[in-house]
Write an enzyme that holds these catalytic residues in place. Structure first.
Site, mmCIF file in Angstrom:
data_model
loop_
_atom_site.group_PDB
_atom_site.id
_atom_site.type_symbol
_atom_site.label_atom_id
_atom_site.label_comp_id
_atom_site.label_asym_id
_atom_site.label_seq_id
_atom_site.Cartn_x
_atom_site.Cartn_y
_atom_site.Cartn_z
ATOM 1 N N ASP A 39 25.207 43.814 32.159
ATOM 2 C CA ASP A 39 25.044 44.910 32.052
ATOM 3 C C ASP A 39 23.162 45.666 32.346
ATOM 4 O OD1 ASP A 39 24.495 47.962 30.957
ATOM 5 O OD2 ASP A 39 24.970 47.448 29.239
ATOM 6 N N ASN A 41 21.888 48.719 32.132
ATOM 7 C CA ASN A 41 20.953 49.869 32.129
ATOM 8 C C ASN A 41 21.628 50.017 30.864
ATOM 9 O OD1 ASN A 41 23.868 50.864 32.596
ATOM 10 N ND2 ASN A 41 23.867 52.390 32.987
ATOM 11 N N ASP A 43 23.890 50.598 27.997
ATOM 12 C CA ASP A 43 24.912 51.077 27.616
ATOM 13 C C ASP A 43 26.255 50.302 26.942
ATOM 14 O OD1 ASP A 43 26.831 50.687 30.303
ATOM 15 O OD2 ASP A 43 27.108 52.396 30.730
ATOM 16 N N ASP A 47 28.071 45.612 35.070
ATOM 17 C CA ASP A 47 27.649 47.103 35.538
ATOM 18 C C ASP A 47 28.003 46.137 36.905
ATOM 19 O OD1 ASP A 47 25.378 46.504 35.541
ATOM 20 O OD2 ASP A 47 25.539 48.053 33.993
ATOM 21 N N ASP A 116 39.981 43.671 42.958
ATOM 22 C CA ASP A 116 41.394 43.603 42.274
ATOM 23 C C ASP A 116 42.482 44.690 42.722
ATOM 24 O OD1 ASP A 116 43.756 43.364 40.144
ATOM 25 O OD2 ASP A 116 41.664 42.114 38.597
ATOM 26 N N ASP A 223 47.683 42.808 41.160
ATOM 27 C CA ASP A 223 47.521 42.447 39.437
ATOM 28 C C ASP A 223 49.062 42.766 39.933
ATOM 29 O OD1 ASP A 223 46.822 43.219 37.224
ATOM 30 O OD2 ASP A 223 48.169 44.916 37.427
ATOM 31 N N GLU A 292 49.949 38.641 41.698
ATOM 32 C CA GLU A 292 49.872 37.948 40.174
ATOM 33 C C GLU A 292 51.755 37.416 39.884
ATOM 34 O OE1 GLU A 292 48.968 38.378 35.552
ATOM 35 O OE2 GLU A 292 49.413 40.588 36.890
ATOM 36 N N HIS A 364 41.609 36.830 32.029
ATOM 37 C CA HIS A 364 40.884 37.595 31.633
ATOM 38 C C HIS A 364 42.319 38.576 30.129
ATOM 39 C CE1 HIS A 364 43.056 40.125 35.026
ATOM 40 N NE2 HIS A 364 42.955 40.853 33.907
ATOM 41 N N ASP A 365 43.755 37.553 31.075
ATOM 42 C CA ASP A 365 44.803 38.110 29.787
ATOM 43 C C ASP A 365 44.615 36.558 29.048
ATOM 44 O OD1 ASP A 365 44.938 40.092 31.269
ATOM 45 O OD2 ASP A 365 46.205 38.953 32.549
HETATM 46 O O1 TEU Z 1 48.587 41.581 33.684
HETATM 47 C C1 TEU Z 1 50.191 41.446 33.483
HETATM 48 C C2 TEU Z 1 50.438 40.921 32.490
HETATM 49 O O2 TEU Z 1 51.749 40.385 32.715
HETATM 50 C C3 TEU Z 1 50.253 39.719 31.422
HETATM 51 O O3 TEU Z 1 49.354 39.099 32.168
HETATM 52 C C4 TEU Z 1 49.508 40.863 30.723
HETATM 53 O O4 TEU Z 1 48.399 40.787 30.442
HETATM 54 C C5 TEU Z 1 50.037 40.686 29.271
HETATM 55 O O5 TEU Z 1 48.944 39.460 28.383
HETATM 56 C C6 TEU Z 1 51.207 40.418 29.444
HETATM 57 O O6 TEU Z 1 51.372 39.796 27.676
HETATM 58 C C7 TEU Z 1 48.209 42.307 34.769
HETATM 59 C C8 TEU Z 1 46.953 42.431 33.993
HETATM 60 O O7 TEU Z 1 46.122 41.077 35.016
HETATM 61 C C9 TEU Z 1 46.369 42.955 32.987
HETATM 62 O O8 TEU Z 1 45.355 42.649 32.735
HETATM 63 C C10 TEU Z 1 47.155 44.106 32.876
HETATM 64 O O9 TEU Z 1 47.045 44.497 31.784
HETATM 65 C C11 TEU Z 1 48.361 44.849 32.979
HETATM 66 O O10 TEU Z 1 47.971 43.436 34.906
HETATM 67 C C12 TEU Z 1 48.743 46.015 33.467
HETATM 68 O O11 TEU Z 1 47.452 46.581 35.208
#
Ligand code: TEU
Length: 619
Positions: A39, A41, A43, A47, A116, A223, A292, A364-365
């Site tokens: 971050d 700024n 908030d 960013d 992305d 994605d 993906e 991130h998932d």
């Molecule tokens: O993720 C798609 C997805 O199917 C999974 O990996 C999802 O995160 C979920 O955990 C299934 O249980 C992509 C993105 O990476 C994710 O962050 C998004 O939420 C999703 O698409 C929708 O755009």
């Protein structure tokens, strides 16, 4: 690393001659989740300016490419994976001028930037969707609109066009009174699926992609790109719709049936990807694309990433990260190493000849791999297991992806209360499974979330041991700013970039060495992969071979001493007889400790190493 230090291989060796001089064949990608990175700024939200400030850090790590999770204008119901305007930057992240500055600055450091691309769906606040709510608008057919089930009152329970459930809880259909019809959303009701059957939709997406490429970005991470083609019958009906020739699946434990088998790797996927390649990338150079890959088998991955097919450079497969799931995402079992081996071996073997692999544990998932399959309960075990997992992944053949903080050995969040979670998936899943469908108790669901909830990887990046870990200045908050949007992991005192940069034995410096190895040793980037000892439950071992050079990698994926399995120990013994032609590339331990392990045939907990040897020429 300067380009002059890099080993440039002939086409015939790089990706087995199938791709002509791809620049990415020895590249390492670093994923930034902008809202949690830096971050600038006060908030409480990371960013673009923050990312710019941290470019020297990324350059010193040695990565080649930055992948930015979405920074476009968005209501942020799914942290930006719900886009309301593809050609605007969300004010939370900055401005388009900040974006241009970041691109120029990154390029100055020799870092490429991929964005992305979220085009299976938009936000419901996107003007395309708003226009589509009017049946007479030219956008009327841009989404999957369907009437209520015949004989049911529109909007009443059971009137949905079929029984599909959305990934973030509830039905995959939402009724829009304005249009008098339902729209399909694979994810939340604020993420309506675009109708790729409509050529106008596809052209609009390609136009937007070209707009970004012309702005100077270096490619896209796409994605859920394998969801864009859905299975419909010859009358265009989705499975389970009234009159459809295709049945949907029976309802599962939460009361809905899964759309995924009918939307992953659908019949027109190859056609769309080829069309996109032509419309956006023909005549361009120096870019990369990674999709993906939900529902993509290793064999299909080989076909889609075969350069002769002109689709994608690479895909993220899920076999290996799903190998500890028992059916639903929330039913997690302890890792059985043989399953992980089988999954990764399958992914690697399929692209031995043509095609390419992505290498990843974290994103991130996913939860943090060190907490999931390593051991984060003590600093020593955490450091060792983070290195062991890193070495395991990075010595495979393909393109490695590092998710922010993975290079520090950052751990899961260890949240204990639901109100600490921010992720729509976790919060909705809790309500759906605990309160609506009663498939899990609250306590058991809290355990599931702590293991695999997506917020585990979304806590702020740990730069130093200050109040907000350097993600944000504490002063900024005192001066009227906002605290970080999600809590900082208290282990920032021990795990942070500042401390690790100066410690030669840190996880960070281990990653640095792994990255450098890929840049300098052609066996790491191009060597053929061969799994050893597939049935051993403790030790993961494999070779990489290029000409007469062979790398032997052995990893004890456990917190107990483990015996070196037979195939590996054979190879090590033979390498030992050629000791002048054998050298240690990288290891978790000192030479002495390692020698002791190899001599006795017993590896210390989380011991991992790679040796490179020259094979004798066949007589
Ligand atoms: O993720 C798609 C997805 O199917 C999974 O990996 C999802 O995160 C979920 O955990 C299934 O249980 C992509 C993105 O990476 C994710 O962050 C998004 O939420 C999703 O698409 C929708 O755009």
């Amino acid at each position: 690393m300067t380009n002059s230090q890099r080993t440039v291989l002939p086409d015939s060796v790089r990706t087995n001659g199938a791709t002509h001089n791809p620049w990415w064949d020895d590249a390492v990608v670093y994923q930034i989740y902008p809202r949690s990175f830096q971050d600038s700024n006060g908030d409480g939200m990371g960013d673009l300016r923050g990312i710019e400030r941290r470019l020297p850090y990324l350059a010193s790590l040695g990565v080649d490419v930055l992948w930015l999770s979405p920074v476009y204008k968005s209501p942020q119901c799914d942290n930006g994976y719900d886009i309301a305007d593809y050609e605007k930057i969300d004010p939370r992240f900055g401005t388009m001028a900040d974006m241009d500055r970041l691109l120029a600055a990154a390029h100055h450091y020799g870092l490429r930037v991929i964005m992305d691309l979220v085009v299976n769906h938009t936000s419901d606040e996107h003007p395309w969707f708003q226009a589509s709510r009017d049946k007479n608008d030219p956008h009327a057919d841009w989404y999957w609109w369907r009437p209520a089930r015949p004989g049911h009152t529109p909007g009443s329970p059971g009137a949905e066009p079929n029984r599909w459930g959305g990934s973030f809880g509830g039905s995959a259909w939402t009724y829009d009174p304005r249009r008098g019809e339902y729209y399909l959303h694979t994810f939340s009701k604020k993420q309506p699926d675009l109708n790729w059957e409509n050529p106008q939709v596809r052209q609009a997406v390609y136009r937007m992609m070209n707009w970004w490429m012309d702005r100077g970005i270096d490619g896209f991470r796409m994605d859920v790109i394998t969801l864009i083609s859905k299975f419909v019958d010859r009358n265009g009906r989705l499975p389970g719709e009234a009159g459809s020739l295709i049945k949907d699946l029976p309802a599962g434990e939460e009361g809905y049936s899964s759309p995924w088998p009918f939307s992953m790797d659908g019949p027109r996927l190859d056609e769309y990807l080829k069309e996109m390649r032509k419309a956006v990338f023909s005549g361009r150079d120096g870019y990369m694309t990674v999709g993906e890959g939900q529902g993509i088998s290793p064999a299909r991955n080989a076909a889609i990433t075969d350069p002769n097919n002109h689709e994608l450079d690479m895909l993220f497969l899920f076999d290996h990260v799903d190998c500890d799931q028992d059916g639903a995402k929330w039913n997690i079992e302890p890792l059985r190493l043989t399953r992980l081996k089988k999954a990764l071996d399958g992914e690697q073997k399929a692209v031995g000849g043509k095609g390419w692999a992505s290498l990843y544990f974290d994103n991130h998932d996913q939860p943090r791999s060190v907490s999931r399959w390593g051991d984060d309960r003590s600093p020593a075990a955490r450091t060792r297991s983070a290195k062991a997992l890193a070495l395991l992944m990075h010595m495979h053949r393909g393109t490695p992806y590092i998710y922010q903080g993975e290079e520090l050995g950052m751990t899961n969040a260890h949240f204990t209360r639901l109100d600490q979670y921010r992720d729509i998936e976790s919060i909705n899943a809790f309500h759906q499974r605990v309160e609506v469908a009663h498939v899990q108790s609250a306590a058991s669901m809290m355990r599931s979330l702590a293991k695999v909830g997506r917020d585990n990887s979304r806590t702020p990046m740990q730069w130093d041991d200050s109040t907000y870990a350097g993600f944000e200045e504490a002063d900024a908050v005192d001066d009227g700013g906002k605290a970080p949007w999600i809590s900082v992991n208290p282990n920032k005192d021990e795990i942070n970039a500042e401390a690790e940069l100066h410690d030669p034995d840190s996880v960070f410096n281990f990653y640095r060495r792994l990255i450098a190895l890929r840049h300098t040793d052609p066996v790491v980037s191009a060597g053929d992969f061969h799994l050893l000892d597939p049935s051993d439950e403790h030790v993961y071992d494999f070779t990489r071979t290029l000409g007469q050079s062979q790398i032997i990698t052995v990893v004890n994926v456990s917190g107990s001493p483990a015996r070196i399995p037979t195939q590996a120990s054979d190879l090590l013994r033979r390498a030992d007889t050629r000791d002048r032609d054998t050298r240690l590339l990288i290891s978790t331990d000192t030479q002495e400790r390692l020698r002791h392990g190899i001599r006795t045939g017993v590896l210390d907990p989380w011991m991992a190493f790679s040796l490179e040897t020259r094979l004798p020429k066949e007589a």
